[in-house]
Design an enzyme around this catalytic site. Structure first.
Site, PDB file in Angstrom:
ATOM      1  N   GLY A   3      30.974  24.992   8.090  1.00  0.00           N
ATOM      2  CA  GLY A   3      30.447  25.404   9.396  1.00  0.00           C
ATOM      3  C   GLY A   3      31.316  26.477  10.005  1.00  0.00           C
ATOM      4  N   ASN A   4      31.138  26.707  11.298  1.00  0.00           N
ATOM      5  CA  ASN A   4      32.009  27.659  11.993  1.00  0.00           C
ATOM      6  C   ASN A   4      32.172  27.214  13.450  1.00  0.00           C
ATOM      7  OD1 ASN A   4      29.928  29.045  13.728  1.00  0.00           O
ATOM      8  ND2 ASN A   4      29.070  29.459  11.712  1.00  0.00           N
TER       9      ASN A   4
END
Ligand code: PMT
Length: 407
Positions: A214-215
């Site tokens: 993810g980020n």
């Protein structure tokens, strides 16, 4: 004769006043709002009357001040649902730590809280309390909960407090409250009849049933754009990766997705009917080639390292750039270095009309923060905006698009 500006003429505001020493300061705000033409319905929390009187506020607002579900005079019901639907804005100022906590937890033991839970309009909260109460993790968590519901928090002031101490917790100054109210209410339905599609938040690319790549995107930028576009009259489709946020406005259709491929599928399905598309999501460029059906175990034979093969995700913005007919396409660029160079490259590569650059070289810009500092880049223009709250950034981007492309 000087003409009084009527910038808020016809705008309906519910002002919730709670029991804090700063309540008296709302006289000046009410006077100012009335002068600008707003209609104001004031609701007291049960403790407000310990600090200010209904008489003074009803005189200034030219309406009775409510505090109970039933009027003690004629036994009639103060309908919280109707009140919640009537208003263009619910402003709660000052908001005590107690009311804040109740709002954050969906409690409903007085009229003001019932109106808050029923309101369909934007909600603004101006907290005011002593510095230790404000700094307490419980209060801070309540504030972030309320923000995640899409409520706007007007930042507290820093200075002398009623306790004799000094620090963060003062009610925002009158001019600051007015600035927030004006920004929220001054939109002129510029996007009435327009369809706006916004992508927001991160994507999660699964590795196995428990892990993903993810980020750090919180979704705040994209949700601010969605709320603002809806306030400006648009019908908004908000395609969101996983976030804790809840859009506020009834004209926002939220579609939750998890991966870049899902975001691509939903965005492209909805693309042809849009007038304006803003790609604010932080989409993963790559995803794991294989998703394990069971949790990947630590494998002694693999030693201290492990390889994950990644494959490219489709580029949503670029594909929309290829397919666009008369849609206005706005992309974001998040860079860590040489922002302007890369942003201009993205403008042409993705066939976008506008690229909004935010660079992590600017403090307070980009991921997670409530603020952003952006550069609006088109083929002809390059505008640098100062650091400001994401809601104001959203207003700037939408106003720019309206003036330059949709007028
Ligand atoms: O969510 P917040 O915490 O508020 O943070 C906001 C933000 C920093 C995420 C936002 O302001 C932002 O910059 N979003 C774009 C981040 C990004 O992925 O930038 P990029 O330079 O990698 O991508 C360029 C553009 O292409 C973006 O519009 C992106 O949405 C789009 N893109 C990228 C890859 C892909 N596969 N599909 C895309 O549509």
């Amino acid at each position: 004769m000087e003409k009084t500006p009527q910038a808020l003429k016809g705008k309906k505001i519910i002002l919730g006043i709670t029991g804090g020493i700063a309540a008296y300061k709302m006289h000046a705000v009410v006077r100012h709002l009335k002068k600008l033409g707003a209609e104001i319905q004031i609701i007291f929390s049960p403790c407000a009357e310990e600090f200010v009187t209904k008489l003074s506020f009803s005189t200034m607002s030219e309406r009775p001040v409510y505090s109970e579900f039933y009027s003690s005079e004629d036994g009639s019901w103060n309908n919280h649902v109707e009140l919640g639907l009537w208003a263009d804005l619910l402003l709660i100022a000052p908001c005590t730590a107690n009311t804040l906590a109740k709002m954050a937890h969906g409690m409903c033991d007085n009229l003001l809280l019932a109106v808050y839970l029923s309101a369909k309009c934007p909600v603004m909260i101006a907290p005011a309390m002593d510095l230790d109460m404000y700094a307490h993790p419980g209060t801070q968590r309540n504030l972030s909960n309320l923000e995640s519901f899409g409520n706007q928090i007007i930042p507290v002031g820093d200075g002398a407090l009623a306790s004799g101490l000094s620090g963060k917790g003062r009610l925002a100054e009158e001019e600051v409250i007015m600035e927030y109210v004006n920004t929220s209410l001054s939109s002129k339905n510029e996007f009435k009849g327009k369809n706006v599609l916004i992508t927001a938040g991160p994507t999660h690319e699964p590795l196995d049933p428990v892990r993903f790549i993810g980020n750090r995107s919180s979704g705040k930028m994209g949700y601010a754009l969605a709320d603002k576009a809806a306030q400006m009259g648009a019908m908004v489709t908000l395609i969101s990766g996983p976030t804790n946020l809840v859009p506020q406005h009834p004209n926002i259709k939220l579609i939750n997705v998890e991966t870049a491929q899902e975001m691509y599928d939903v965005a492209l399905k909805n693309f042809s009917s849009q007038d304006l598309v803003i790609a604010a999501a932080a989409v993963a460029d790559y995803r794991p080639k294989n998703i394990a059906s069971q949790k990947i175990k630590k494998n002694i034979e693999n030693g201290d390292s492990m390889q994950i093969e990644l494959i490219k995700n489709p580029d949503i913005l670029q594909e929309m750039g290829k397919r666009k007919t008369d849609q206005i396409l706005v992309g974001f660029a998040l860079e860590t270095t040489q922002g302007l160079k890369y942003a201009k490259e993205k403008l042409s590569k993705k066939n976008a009309d506008v690229i909004v650059l935010n660079t992590l070289e600017d403090e307070g810009a980009g991921f997670g923060t409530d603020t952003n500092k952006i550069y609006i880049i088109t083929e002809k223009d390059q505008l640098a905006l100062p650091l400001m709250p994401k809601v104001h950034v959203a207003q700037e981007i939408l106003t720019f698009c309206h003036h330059n492309f949709l007028k």
